[in-house]
Design an enzyme around this catalytic site. Sequence first.
Site, PDB file in Angstrom:
ATOM      1  N   ASN A 205      -2.490  74.761   6.620  1.00 53.23           N
ATOM      2  CA  ASN A 205      -3.521  73.771   6.308  1.00 53.23           C
ATOM      3  C   ASN A 205      -3.775  72.806   7.458  1.00 53.23           C
ATOM      4  O   ASN A 205      -4.891  72.296   7.626  1.00 53.23           O
ATOM      5  CB  ASN A 205      -3.151  72.989   5.040  1.00 53.23           C
ATOM      6  CG  ASN A 205      -1.774  72.349   5.123  1.00 53.23           C
ATOM      7  OD1 ASN A 205      -0.773  73.044   5.313  1.00 53.23           O
ATOM      8  ND2 ASN A 205      -1.701  71.042   4.970  1.00 53.23           N
ATOM      9  N   HIS A 288       1.123  81.032   4.413  1.00 53.89           N
ATOM     10  CA  HIS A 288       1.571  79.643   4.518  1.00 53.89           C
ATOM     11  C   HIS A 288       2.040  79.041   3.195  1.00 53.89           C
ATOM     12  O   HIS A 288       3.172  78.563   3.094  1.00 53.89           O
ATOM     13  CB  HIS A 288       0.466  78.773   5.121  1.00 53.89           C
ATOM     14  CG  HIS A 288       0.932  77.381   5.443  1.00 53.89           C
ATOM     15  ND1 HIS A 288       1.974  77.138   6.306  1.00 53.89           N
ATOM     16  CD2 HIS A 288       0.503  76.160   5.007  1.00 53.89           C
ATOM     17  CE1 HIS A 288       2.170  75.826   6.407  1.00 53.89           C
ATOM     18  NE2 HIS A 288       1.295  75.216   5.618  1.00 53.89           N
ATOM     19  N   HIS A 298       3.809  70.434  -3.288  1.00 55.55           N
ATOM     20  CA  HIS A 298       2.832  71.535  -3.221  1.00 55.55           C
ATOM     21  C   HIS A 298       2.927  72.505  -4.390  1.00 55.55           C
ATOM     22  O   HIS A 298       2.670  73.705  -4.237  1.00 55.55           O
ATOM     23  CB  HIS A 298       2.963  72.286  -1.895  1.00 55.55           C
ATOM     24  CG  HIS A 298       2.778  71.423  -0.692  1.00 55.55           C
ATOM     25  ND1 HIS A 298       1.612  70.725  -0.454  1.00 55.55           N
ATOM     26  CD2 HIS A 298       3.601  71.141   0.353  1.00 55.55           C
ATOM     27  CE1 HIS A 298       1.733  70.047   0.686  1.00 55.55           C
ATOM     28  NE2 HIS A 298       2.924  70.285   1.182  1.00 55.55           N
ATOM     29  N   HIS A 325       4.834  75.586   4.537  1.00 52.07           N
ATOM     30  CA  HIS A 325       4.117  74.555   3.765  1.00 52.07           C
ATOM     31  C   HIS A 325       5.041  73.528   3.116  1.00 52.07           C
ATOM     32  O   HIS A 325       4.876  72.323   3.320  1.00 52.07           O
ATOM     33  CB  HIS A 325       3.218  75.221   2.728  1.00 52.07           C
ATOM     34  CG  HIS A 325       2.109  74.351   2.217  1.00 52.07           C
ATOM     35  ND1 HIS A 325       1.429  73.463   3.022  1.00 52.07           N
ATOM     36  CD2 HIS A 325       1.551  74.244   0.972  1.00 52.07           C
ATOM     37  CE1 HIS A 325       0.493  72.850   2.305  1.00 52.07           C
ATOM     38  NE2 HIS A 325       0.560  73.306   1.061  1.00 52.07           N
ATOM     39  N   VAL A 326       5.977  73.973   2.295  1.00 54.34           N
ATOM     40  CA  VAL A 326       6.944  73.061   1.695  1.00 54.34           C
ATOM     41  C   VAL A 326       8.021  72.767   2.733  1.00 54.34           C
ATOM     42  O   VAL A 326       8.636  73.688   3.274  1.00 54.34           O
ATOM     43  CB  VAL A 326       7.578  73.674   0.427  1.00 54.34           C
ATOM     44  CG1 VAL A 326       8.669  72.765  -0.127  1.00 54.34           C
ATOM     45  CG2 VAL A 326       6.503  73.911  -0.630  1.00 54.34           C
ATOM     46  N   HIS A 327       8.261  71.496   2.984  1.00 51.32           N
ATOM     47  CA  HIS A 327       9.160  71.105   4.070  1.00 51.32           C
ATOM     48  C   HIS A 327      10.616  71.132   3.601  1.00 51.32           C
ATOM     49  O   HIS A 327      11.290  70.096   3.508  1.00 51.32           O
ATOM     50  CB  HIS A 327       8.773  69.738   4.608  1.00 51.32           C
ATOM     51  CG  HIS A 327       7.376  69.707   5.134  1.00 51.32           C
ATOM     52  ND1 HIS A 327       6.659  68.544   5.321  1.00 51.32           N
ATOM     53  CD2 HIS A 327       6.539  70.720   5.505  1.00 51.32           C
ATOM     54  CE1 HIS A 327       5.455  68.839   5.778  1.00 51.32           C
ATOM     55  NE2 HIS A 327       5.363  70.149   5.894  1.00 51.32           N
TER      56      HIS A 327
END
Length: 434
Positions: A205, A288, A298, A325-327
């Site tokens: 993103n 992603h 998310h 995407h998810v940290h």
Amino acid sequence: MELKLMLLIVVLITAADVTADDYVRPKPRETLHFPWNPKPSSHPQQVHISLAGDQHMRVTWITNDKSSPSTVEYGTSPGKYSSIAQGESTYYTYLLYTSGRIHHTVIGPLEHDTVYFYRCGGQGPEFQLKTPPSQFPVTFAVAGDLGQTGWTKSTLAHIDLCKYDVHLLPGDLSYADYFQSLWDTFGELVQPLASARPWMVTEGNHEKESILMFEDAFESYNARWKMPYEESGSSSNLYYSFEVAGVHLIMLGSYTDYDEYSDQYNWLKADLLKVDRKKTPWLLVLFHAPWYNSNKAHQGEGDSMMASIEPLLYAAGVDIMLAGHVHAYERTKRVYNGRSDPCGAVHITVGDGGNREGLANKYINPQPEWSVFREASFGHGELKIANATHAFWSWHRNDDDEPVRSDQVWITSLGSSGCLADKMHGLRKILLAP
């Protein structure tokens, strides 16, 4: 004796607590700052390489000189270049920013598992790269959501210690977020690694950067990080495939159309028809936004893509799916349609490369039955495909500047489990449907 055995089992289960709650996370690190370092206008900068079809490599670099040639000299001995290749160059504008000249040159055919020395544009420093092997074993380094922080630098240093053949990056590279000069500093940051081993990336993103009526989406990303989409029959740099040793890898786009009427879906069907599991017994997919995510961050963002594409990938017998995407980090069992399935894919989220937004440390409880291990820490993964039937996955937490192996598992290919034989009829019916 039985009591002692039971106590030992309880201790081992407790020690293997999959949320790693007892781990004390290090503090965040600041965004890196890059001092101004002027170079001659024709000096190659931000050099990185990527696979470009069978036994070919694409070399990408940037110069400030618009007339600098897009040539790459290369050979197997330092300073002795037996071959030269001519490429192309481009540039882009973004509001008030104008990029340098972006050069893309494909070299090859190259020998497998061989070190080559090369020079870009006829001058500047000499670089060296190593081509992947033609057969197992083959090792992939995996890290998404990199950014440009102190933790990014730590992650890259740890990856550099890994004996890997290809770097896989499931989206969110520079975190430029409209500030185009950050694409330049990111290119300089990753050059030591990205110029030596192929980096295969897909968009996240943070690569979108669209501004209504002013800037198209992914313009910067597409100009700078050209992947082998044309070589794999795709019409978009946002999704493509490639092969390494006995592995077929598919890079999908979470931020372009993916419904059953889309170009991406139809390309995916055509690509899967070409896969020969005797030649490439392992099938991997990257995108992603994760489909299986027990982190509170998310939630549900990958659901619509999953609804469209998961049945197709399940029928194709995908072994492993990697996302970002998810940290944080998370690994699942083999799963399909929201529940454990021995013929489904292992899903792994590795969006913990070091981004500036920090870690996502809030999880949904109780932990879903399909989730095996989850932890909010920066780190990277390593996937060693040992042979046609077995692969070893390990996740290495960044801990006080030391890579700590915190999760590891042997994964058996679906091809060796009998699942593929059961799926073949259904797969062809889906792939050949109009």
